[in-house]
Scaffold this motif. Structure first.
Motif, PDB file in Angstrom:
ATOM      1  N   PRO A 173      -4.066  -4.217   0.756  1.00 45.81           N
ATOM      2  CA  PRO A 173      -2.635  -4.028   1.025  1.00 45.81           C
ATOM      3  C   PRO A 173      -2.187  -4.929   2.172  1.00 45.81           C
ATOM      4  N   THR A 174      -1.028  -5.559   2.027  1.00 42.93           N
ATOM      5  CA  THR A 174      -0.505  -6.457   3.064  1.00 42.93           C
ATOM      6  C   THR A 174       0.547  -5.779   3.920  1.00 42.93           C
ATOM      7  N   ILE A 175       1.089  -4.669   3.456  1.00 46.35           N
ATOM      8  CA  ILE A 175       2.026  -3.832   4.198  1.00 46.35           C
ATOM      9  C   ILE A 175       1.959  -2.452   3.550  1.00 46.35           C
ATOM     10  N   THR A 176       2.198  -1.406   4.317  1.00 52.34           N
ATOM     11  CA  THR A 176       2.102  -0.051   3.781  1.00 52.34           C
ATOM     12  C   THR A 176       3.454   0.627   3.794  1.00 52.34           C
TER      13      THR A 176
ATOM     14  N   ALA B  58       2.545  -3.917   9.860  1.00 53.41           N
ATOM     15  CA  ALA B  58       3.769  -3.133   9.708  1.00 53.41           C
ATOM     16  C   ALA B  58       3.565  -1.996   8.719  1.00 53.41           C
ATOM     17  N   ILE B  59       4.314  -0.923   8.926  1.00 57.17           N
ATOM     18  CA  ILE B  59       4.371   0.179   7.971  1.00 57.17           C
ATOM     19  C   ILE B  59       5.815   0.666   7.916  1.00 57.17           C
TER      20      ILE B  59
ATOM     21  N   VAL C 147      -5.111   8.144   1.432  1.00 58.14           N
ATOM     22  CA  VAL C 147      -5.425   6.742   1.197  1.00 58.14           C
ATOM     23  C   VAL C 147      -4.133   6.013   0.861  1.00 58.14           C
ATOM     24  N   ALA C 148      -4.149   4.696   0.991  1.00 59.45           N
ATOM     25  CA  ALA C 148      -2.955   3.902   0.694  1.00 59.45           C
ATOM     26  C   ALA C 148      -3.344   2.694  -0.151  1.00 59.45           C
ATOM     27  N   PRO C 149      -3.679   2.907  -1.420  1.00 61.39           N
ATOM     28  CA  PRO C 149      -4.047   1.787  -2.289  1.00 61.39           C
ATOM     29  C   PRO C 149      -2.839   0.915  -2.610  1.00 61.39           C
ATOM     30  N   ALA C 150      -3.118  -0.306  -2.998  1.00 64.70           N
ATOM     31  CA  ALA C 150      -2.063  -1.309  -3.154  1.00 64.70           C
ATOM     32  C   ALA C 150      -1.489  -1.368  -4.562  1.00 64.70           C
ATOM     33  N   ILE C 151      -0.182  -1.556  -4.616  1.00 65.08           N
ATOM     34  CA  ILE C 151       0.485  -2.034  -5.829  1.00 65.08           C
ATOM     35  C   ILE C 151       0.531  -3.549  -5.697  1.00 65.08           C
ATOM     36  N   HIS C 152      -0.261  -4.235  -6.488  1.00 62.99           N
ATOM     37  CA  HIS C 152      -0.392  -5.677  -6.330  1.00 62.99           C
ATOM     38  C   HIS C 152       0.857  -6.429  -6.805  1.00 62.99           C
TER      39      HIS C 152
ATOM     40  N   GLY D 265       0.835  -1.188   0.000  1.00 67.04           N
ATOM     41  CA  GLY D 265       0.000   0.000   0.000  1.00 67.04           C
ATOM     42  C   GLY D 265       0.875   1.246   0.000  1.00 67.04           C
ATOM     43  N   VAL D 266       0.651   2.122  -0.956  1.00 71.83           N
ATOM     44  CA  VAL D 266       1.448   3.342  -1.083  1.00 71.83           C
ATOM     45  C   VAL D 266       0.600   4.523  -0.611  1.00 71.83           C
TER      46      VAL D 266
END
Length: 399
Positions: free
Chosen positions: A317-320, A342-343, A278-283, A267-268
């Motif tokens: 997201p699995t991590i940010t 975790a972040i 917001v923190a959408p994911a780069i899959h 998640g970025v």
């Protein structure tokens, strides 16, 4: 026949308001198609479908606020093994539209759009963010007459607000439109829950960023501006590869247990114009090339700032990773977004005195941080995790 449900877009989401249907009954749909817009406390989100078939019936009317898991529509399977086509002439037992429940009255931050008809466009529809469409529907503003300032000419909320202000005597604030307030409330609720329930520990590590800086600069000299890499893409990739070796930082803590994810969806954190985050994911960021990852980041930033992010990007997201380097911040300590564990934070690349080969020399350095869940990992593993990110950044050509 399968049900299309109100999705869960985060642990803090209890309900969503259906803003707009983007397809009509009888329309074929396939996995990944965007078929509806739902407003949550995080904002308006385009909802994807994950089954293939024919959109058979709509069960929820626009403007209704319903709990997560509520059936929104029925999708009829067609073709393929096991599919049973339903004859159109067969009588059906109609299911009444779902109304907002009493339970939802306790959630003032998410309100139905009272007496507002959704703005529906012809096949050559105007590109506009969902919140811009909602504003336009409130005031009866024709979007086709507005020039958008967003990516690809997309109409943003600010564009519609500007058009609305030109109407003599129009009120300054549309009734019931408080998306930014709702988003801040959602962020506050999630972060308060995080600090209350998650035993955070924090680590920081400053590393020589010269290899990354030099490699990216050399690579970009022969590229057009739109094809150039940013250092942030390497930070994302190094983080994604590091969690392959340290999987306890990649997954979710739910039901008093840690569930490791088999995928790395980073998640970025992206700031939304006008406020909010917001923190959408780069899959599957660990499997992407740097160019593909950079393209994905550009696409995400453009769509988020136009108000067009998708349910799949928000939900998994699995991590940010958070970076405030472009804002001049040298160190950022994040708060874990539950149920993640975790972040990782990256600050600004700055020039500092550094010992290199026994000499004190000026070098570009960056401070990276880790906030992690002590129920899942500890400082020893966290230190090794940051050291692995450091090691990977010293070999940027291998990313």
């Amino acid at each position: 026949m399968s049900e299309f449900l109100m999705p869960s877009l985060g642990a803090d989401m209890e309900a969503g308001t259906l803003v707009e249907w983007l397809v009509k009954p009888g329309t074929p749909v396939k996995r990944g198609d965007i078929i509806a817009v739902v407003e949550t406390q995080k904002g308006a989100i385009e909802i994807e479908v994950f089954q293939e078939g024919i959109l058979d019936r709509l069960l929820v009317d626009t403007g209704a606020t319903v709990p997560v898991g509520t059936p929104l529509a029925l999708i009829r399977a067609v073709g393929g093994i096991g599919a049973i086509p339903m004859p159109t002439e067969a009588p059906r037992r109609e299911r009444p539209p779902i109304e907002p429940t009493r339970q939802m009255e306790k959630l003032p931050a998410v309100r139905p759009i009272a007496a507002v008809a959704p703005v529906r466009q012809a096949p050559g529809r105007v590109i506009a963010s969902p919140v811009a469409r909602r504003f336009a529907s409130v005031y009866g503003i024709d979007l086709s007459g507005i020039t958008g300032s967003g990516p690809a000419g997309a109409i943003l909320l600010a564009d519609v607000e500007l058009a609305q202000k030109s109407v003599a005597g129009a009120p300054a604030q549309p009734p019931g439109l408080s998306s930014l307030v709702q988003m801040r409330n959602a962020i506050a609720a999630a972060m308060a829950r995080s600090k209350r329930e998650i035993p955070h520990y924090y680590l920081s590590h400053t590393t020589d960023a010269g290899a990354v800086h030099d490699w990216v600069s050399l690579l970009n000299t022969s590229r057009a501006p739109e094809q150039r890499l940013l250092v942030g893409a390497l930070f994302v990739k190094a983080t994604a590869l590091a969690v392959d070796r340290f999987p306890e930082f990649n997954g979710f803590f739910t039901d008093q247990a840690f569930i490791r994810s088999d995928h790395v969806h980073v998640g970025v954190a992206i700031a939304i114009r006008g406020g909010g985050l917001v923190a959408p994911a780069i899959h599957d960021a660990n499997t992407l090339s740097l160019d593909s990852l950079m393209a994905g980041m550009r696409d995400l930033v453009g769509r988020v700032r136009a108000g067009r992010f998708r349910s799949s990007e928000i939900a998994d997201p699995t991590i940010t990773m958070s970076s405030l380097g472009e804002r001049g911040v040298e160190t950022v300590f994040g708060v874990i977004y539950p149920p993640q564990v975790a972040i990782v934070g990256f600050g600004k690349v700055v020039e500092r005195p550094w010992i290199r080969d026994g000499n004190v020399v000026p070098r570009p350095v960056v401070t990276m941080t880790l906030a992690a869940d002590h129920r899942v990992s500890d400082g020893h593993r966290g230190a090794l995790f940051l050291a692995e990110i450091d090691r990977l950044l010293q070999q940027p050509e291998s990313l």
